[in-house]
Write an enzyme that holds these catalytic residues in place. Sequence first.
Site, PDB file in Angstrom:
ATOM      1  N   ASP A 257      48.489  37.174  35.327  1.00  0.00           N
ATOM      2  CA  ASP A 257      47.344  37.941  34.863  1.00  0.00           C
ATOM      3  C   ASP A 257      47.139  37.641  33.371  1.00  0.00           C
ATOM      4  OD1 ASP A 257      45.148  39.558  34.792  1.00  0.00           O
ATOM      5  OD2 ASP A 257      46.080  41.254  35.798  1.00  0.00           O
TER       6      ASP A 257
HETATM    7  C1  BGC Z   1      42.714  41.754  35.249  1.00  0.00           C
HETATM    8  C2  BGC Z   1      42.612  40.837  36.446  1.00  0.00           C
HETATM    9  C3  BGC Z   1      41.571  39.767  36.224  1.00  0.00           C
HETATM   10  C4  BGC Z   1      41.860  39.039  34.943  1.00  0.00           C
HETATM   11  C5  BGC Z   1      40.885  37.926  34.644  1.00  0.00           C
HETATM   12  C6  BGC Z   1      42.784  40.995  33.948  1.00  0.00           C
HETATM   13  O1  BGC Z   1      42.656  41.821  32.856  1.00  0.00           O
HETATM   14  O2  BGC Z   1      43.846  42.579  35.413  1.00  0.00           O
HETATM   15  O3  BGC Z   1      42.330  41.599  37.596  1.00  0.00           O
HETATM   16  O4  BGC Z   1      41.556  38.896  37.310  1.00  0.00           O
HETATM   17  O5  BGC Z   1      41.832  39.964  33.867  1.00  0.00           O
HETATM   18  O6  BGC Z   1      39.643  38.407  34.317  1.00  0.00           O
END
Ligand code: BGC
Length: 719
Positions: A257
């Site tokens: 993430d």
């Molecule tokens: C979120 C994810 C997301 C990623 C990319 C993160 O802050 O937890 O769910 O896919 O950002 O945007």
Amino acid sequence: MSRIEALMRKMSLTEKLGQLTMTASRYATTGPIIAGDSTQAIKDGTIGNLLNMVGADHVHDMQRLAVEESRLGIPLLIGFDVVHGHRTLFPIPLGEASLFDPETWALTARESAREAAADGLAMTFAPMLDVSRDPRWGRSAEGPGEDPWLAARFAEAKVRGFQGNDLAASDALAATAKHFCAYGAVTAGRDYASVDISERTLREVHLPSFAAAVAAGVAAVMPAFTDLAGVPMTANGALLRGWLRRKLGFDGVIVSDYNAIAELIHHGIAADLAQAATLALQAGVDIDMMADAYRRGLPTALDRGWVSSMEIDAAVRRVLTLKERLGLFDDPYRRGAAPETAATLASRRQLARVVGSRAIVMLKNERGVLPLAEAPARLAVIGPLADASSEMRGPWWGAAAPEGQVTVATALREMLSESRVLHAAGVEIDGDDMSGVAAALDVCSRAEAILLCLGEAATMSGEAASRAHLGLPGRQREFAEAVFARAKLLRKPVIVILFSGRPLVVPWLADKSDAMLAAWFLGSESGYAIGDVILGRVSPSGRSPISWPRATGQVPIFFGQRPTGRPANPDDHFTSKYLDVPNEPLFSFGHGLTYGRFSYSNLRVPRDGVTERDTIAVRVDVTNDGARAAEETVFLFTHDKLASVSRPVLELRGFGKIHLKPGATGTVTLMLPAAELRFLGPDLEPVYEPGEVEILVGPCANRTQLLAGIIQLSRAPPS
Ligand code: BGC
């Protein structure tokens, strides 16, 4: 030699680490964390993957830098969060889960994939598969609700929809099952907080949706930001390498993430980026999203002997394999090669309207106030969410512009007529200003019925949007009370349209309204979807995939609780209950009214011994005693009353649907493979225990509304 092996031989360490790096690159500018110019880095082959780009032209421009100007010409993998639509928005996942319809879940994912792929994208960070039993957690909006069995069905359908039959097709996206795992169990519902649950709960509740995604062939998995009992998921080798890769055989890509690898330092398990990168790589994380820990940390880790070049190579191979499966080497420009036609876009909007209307959960409908039989001569459409286009998008709006969404006021002006819709916001969603209340009350006086549109702003759910108070924000309650008081004097019905990314705690609102619809966030066609239901063009059929508490103090709240040794008894003090509120939710999982009125009878279950190899048919008759045709959703639960481990009081095993005209009766058949009645025994190994199992069938998880039968499980004779 394969293309990938040939490339591996040519790649320098820096180029390999580039393949393990993903950075946000809106229109080729750099993200906040990786300094420098990503345009040059792409040419240098030191950034191999991007996120957050929109528009086929931009994507192709970037792709050209990689393919035509970098030394090895390896295409970029470009991903985006297509969580409930890309430009055309469908209902938020919690709302879509309310359909209880896997075919439609797959269809909206397919359409979203086509739309995103037409924008040049090849990967999505979806579906979000975290079971949530705590509506304080804002990310409840992004997932399929409280039940693990339902979440698993949602997972399969979404993966199938996003990826299609052929990952290399120009309209297919690589799906990412996220956030692995148990993210929904964050302490006190606070986003990013620690998770500490039993091994049994982990396996029974939080892993099944991911197992289902893997079985459906999901291309990627994203570990959660959170730790699980002290081990952050980004460094959780036991679950990533052990369970996911070794036990399930997942050989796709694990993408971290956003900045999660660097955050291992904040978690307190890594001293610096080199150590953080080592922990993540060794746990099985292939792509570093936004931390730049692999590029900056792995060279040091290699020097220190903490990681081997073989470990790095294995991750690089997985990334290149995904690019190959996506067809990026063969034609990096196939996605986004041709714009979609106006007809395609129009039919997608139409789908969003239909799905939107089916996602609405009618929580209450006193005296059949809905549908508005004769369209009222004048309708008051009031409240801060009555005409708020950008809010209709919900928390993950992809590439949808704020202004393109249809509001309730806009839709009704068109569906009725301009002059019949009287609109006033009254108050802001979350402000203090009450100066608009008088005008809104005046509008009520001039109308025959009142549509009161209340709720949360889109950004009050989703990521980093936990709430400790689950009521209406701002001065909305005061406003609503004033409307109810005025409506009482005027003897006019008040229909509440409640927008939210989670169940809100609003028993007073349920009590005072004549009808109440949970509209979640329905996306691009919100207003039409709501208009269709209000005016009776569509009979509501959505069922809540999550329990609605009466008080925030009841959370976590879910139907699959275990029995207690002291079941609640109002006459016995020392029993499991609250002094100030009933144990039961205000609205149960599965609750949702229709314009029909259904009764259940004649439950049939097999009597003879049921072995693990059998599939049993459960049949029930359903009658529509109401005055309108409608679709009923029928739920099948079980309860293993006597087992070596205490089993939940209800476990969801299936659902079915039946559409009935007034006065008609039909039979619903629900098939249950008895092997699903296995559970994890005392040592957490699956067991099938002979004995009685209750079969419960009905309209929701409220036990008082379920018909019950008993089946007898017995051991299969040796084959
Ligand atoms: C979120 C994810 C997301 C990623 C990319 C993160 O802050 O937890 O769910 O896919 O950002 O945007």
